[in-house]
Scaffold this active site. Structure first.
Site, PDB file in Angstrom:
ATOM      1  N   TYR A  15       1.113  -1.488   0.300  1.00 49.13           N
ATOM      2  CA  TYR A  15       0.091   0.148   0.271  1.00 49.13           C
ATOM      3  C   TYR A  15       1.182   1.365   0.304  1.00 49.13           C
ATOM      4  O   TYR A  15       0.801   1.999   0.899  1.00 49.13           O
ATOM      5  CB  TYR A  15      -1.151   0.012   1.138  1.00 49.13           C
ATOM      6  CG  TYR A  15      -2.423  -1.102   1.024  1.00 49.13           C
ATOM      7  CD1 TYR A  15      -3.195  -0.597   0.048  1.00 49.13           C
ATOM      8  CD2 TYR A  15      -2.274  -2.368   1.337  1.00 49.13           C
ATOM      9  CE1 TYR A  15      -3.985  -1.103   0.419  1.00 49.13           C
ATOM     10  CE2 TYR A  15      -3.077  -2.663   0.625  1.00 49.13           C
ATOM     11  CZ  TYR A  15      -4.594  -2.878   0.573  1.00 49.13           C
ATOM     12  OH  TYR A  15      -4.960  -3.534   0.151  1.00 49.13           O
ATOM     13  N   TYR A 143     -12.810  -7.610   6.098  1.00 48.51           N
ATOM     14  CA  TYR A 143     -11.148  -6.740   5.452  1.00 48.51           C
ATOM     15  C   TYR A 143     -10.559  -8.832   5.010  1.00 48.51           C
ATOM     16  O   TYR A 143     -11.156  -9.448   7.084  1.00 48.51           O
ATOM     17  CB  TYR A 143     -10.127  -6.468   5.905  1.00 48.51           C
ATOM     18  CG  TYR A 143      -8.984  -6.583   5.075  1.00 48.51           C
ATOM     19  CD1 TYR A 143      -8.576  -5.658   3.924  1.00 48.51           C
ATOM     20  CD2 TYR A 143      -7.801  -7.990   5.800  1.00 48.51           C
ATOM     21  CE1 TYR A 143      -7.810  -6.150   3.277  1.00 48.51           C
ATOM     22  CE2 TYR A 143      -6.848  -8.116   4.515  1.00 48.51           C
ATOM     23  CZ  TYR A 143      -6.820  -7.365   3.746  1.00 48.51           C
ATOM     24  OH  TYR A 143      -5.809  -7.311   2.832  1.00 48.51           O
ATOM     25  N   ASP A 244     -13.819 -16.367   9.010  1.00 48.04           N
ATOM     26  CA  ASP A 244     -12.661 -16.215   8.482  1.00 48.04           C
ATOM     27  C   ASP A 244     -11.524 -15.649   9.939  1.00 48.04           C
ATOM     28  O   ASP A 244     -11.327 -14.627  10.981  1.00 48.04           O
ATOM     29  CB  ASP A 244     -12.274 -14.541   7.309  1.00 48.04           C
ATOM     30  CG  ASP A 244     -11.116 -14.129   6.690  1.00 48.04           C
ATOM     31  OD1 ASP A 244      -9.780 -14.854   7.292  1.00 48.04           O
ATOM     32  OD2 ASP A 244     -11.029 -13.573   5.959  1.00 48.04           O
ATOM     33  N   LYS A 273      -2.170 -15.997   9.158  1.00 47.86           N
ATOM     34  CA  LYS A 273      -1.296 -14.533   9.965  1.00 47.86           C
ATOM     35  C   LYS A 273       0.130 -15.593  11.260  1.00 47.86           C
ATOM     36  O   LYS A 273       0.458 -16.429  11.002  1.00 47.86           O
ATOM     37  CB  LYS A 273      -2.552 -14.126  10.831  1.00 47.86           C
ATOM     38  CG  LYS A 273      -2.266 -13.389   9.259  1.00 47.86           C
ATOM     39  CD  LYS A 273      -3.199 -12.259   9.493  1.00 47.86           C
ATOM     40  CE  LYS A 273      -2.796 -10.566   8.550  1.00 47.86           C
ATOM     41  NZ  LYS A 273      -4.471 -10.426   7.788  1.00 47.86           N
TER      42      LYS A 273
END
Ligand code: PLP
Length: 433
Positions: A15, A143, A244, A273
């Site tokens: 980003y 997200y 998620d 993660k």
């Protein structure tokens, strides 16, 4: 040329724009909760490298697990071959995860596991003779990753759907989950969800959401009643529920998996993660025997996905070691102590005029500002305080490794209080005063 000059010239960061001179900091090494910069400075890590490094860096047990596996094999293809690291990890994930999740599909990153989860839901509906059910319902502020189909279920504003409107599939969005964590759900909190389900259920393959904690879409903590209601409604309408847990999995919210706060089991769950303790990229999609059997009995009788680095043995070996290390540690007490430390340490921010809210859950502490921070100017202030904290948008947040000592946690919180108190609002940004 120095490291940073070559970085600015050749390397594109997440980003970010090339050539705009936004500050990056070179890291030489990392140990425990400390990052050592190339200039010799040491920073206390407040980010756990985006939820991942729950045991801290350079952990002898995790290092040994990788080294042991490296002596056997670094990688083999997973088509037609299998290996002990993958099989034992799958067994362990099935044993630990909510009841009913019994089959594991490995992927190589979180976003790819979300893609696989969504394809699984679509193939499941096709196999049931419901080929029209191809869309997904999801709450705003979510997200789920940066690939295109994962992006389609991210919050439409923060996920930049405007820019990609010609290519991102149009999904069904409902109000962000409410009320906040710990509060009971009332009828009004479910109205948007129930209305959208009534209108769209025949087009929907599944509901996808982040259980309890919405991460990169806004760092919001919501009621377990809401999650329980979503489970009930999915059953009523014949929809799959995809949870998620890429950010929440492995203890971050105070439970091993956030679904446990509501006592529910999803039909499909994604993990990533912290799965490898932050050592390697690895993700997993868990599902039920029913979903797996339905897809396998349908047309074409196969699940149509298979990443090249699926079930990488090094990643699976370190994931197993990380999970064993977590379960053998007093992780619940540690996460509880971090929550208490964050609440006390960040409380002074509550009274600041440019702070909208301070909230904490498990090992996550969030200071939400009234306006986005000027990151290029604010980031160096944290580094000058000897901490690694990376705000995004209006959020200054901490999610340290679980092994952080109380003194280091206090220093992280004190740095947030110092830096945030030194900000002021200017032209819709929080800038250094
Ligand atoms: C980070 C994240 C992803 C994407 O994972 P990557 O490994 O970055 O592709 C998906 N869902 C959630 C909830 C996440 O936090």
């Amino acid at each position: 040329m120095t490291l940073l000059e070559n970085d600015a010239r050749f390397v594109w960061h997440p980003y970010s724009a090339m050539g705009k001179g936004n500050p990056v900091f070179g890291v030489e090494s990392a140990r425990g909760v400390r990052l050592r910069l190339v200039d010799g400075r040491e920073l206390i890590d407040g980010m756990a490298s985006w939820w991942c490094a729950i045991h801290g860096y350079n952990h002898p047990v995790l290092n040994a697990a990788i080294e042991r596996q490296l002596g056997e094999m670094a990688h083999v293809m997973f088509g037609g071959l299998t290996h002990r690291p993958a099989v034992t990890l799958a067994q362990e994930l099935v044993a630990l995860s909510p009841a009913g999740l019994e089959v594991v599909f490995f992927a190589d990153s979180g976003s790819v596991s979300v893609e696989a989860a969504m394809k699984m839901a679509i193939q499941y509906q096709i196999a049931r003779g419901e080929a029209g059910r191809t869309r997904f319902l999801t709450p705003r502020s979510g997200y789920h990753g940066d690939t295109l189909h994962a992006m389609s279920v991210c919050d439409p504003i923060t996920g930049m759907h405007r820019l990609f409107q010609r290519v991102v599939p149009r999904q069904v969005f409902v109000d962000p989950p409410a009320p906040v964590f710990g509060e009971p759900c009332q009828g009004e909190h479910l109205a948007s969800l129930e209305a959208a389900l009534r209108t769209h259920h025949r087009e929907l393959a599944a509901v996808i959401l982040e259980p309890i904690v919405q991460g990169a879409g806004g760092m919001r903590f919501y009621s377990s009643d809401y999650l329980a209601a979503v489970r009930r409604l999915c059953d009523d309408y014949g929809l799959l529920l995809i949870a998620d847990e890429i950010a929440t999995g492995f203890g971050r919210t105070g439970r091993l998996f956030a679904c446990e706060h509501a006592g529910i089991a999803p039909d499909i769950m994604t993990l990533g993660k912290a799965l490898t303790g932050g050592y390697m990229t690895l993700a997993a999609v868990l599902t039920t025997r029913k979903v797996a059997d339905t897809i396998s009995a349908g047309d074409p009788g196969l699940f149509m996905h298979g990443p090249t680095f699926m079930a990488n043995p090094l990643a699976c070996a370190v994931a197993r070691a990380s999970i064993d290390l977590l379960l053998a540690s007093p992780w619940q007490a540690r996460v509880g102590a971090i929550e208490a430390g964050l609440r006390a340490g960040l409380a002074p921010c509550d009274d600041m005029p440019h702070v909208a809210e301070v909230r904490c859950l498990g090992a996550i502490g969030v200071v939400e500002l009234a306006a986005p921070v000027d990151l290029a100017r604010v980031q160096p202030l944290f580094v000058a305080q000897g901490v690694w904290i990376r705000p995004f948008g209006r959020l200054v947040y901490l999610m340290p490794p679980f092994v952080i000592e109380p003194e280091d946690l206090d220093r992280l919180c004190a740095a947030v209080v110092t830096v945030v108190s030194g900000l002021r609002l200017s032209d819709g940004l929080c800038v250094p005063a």
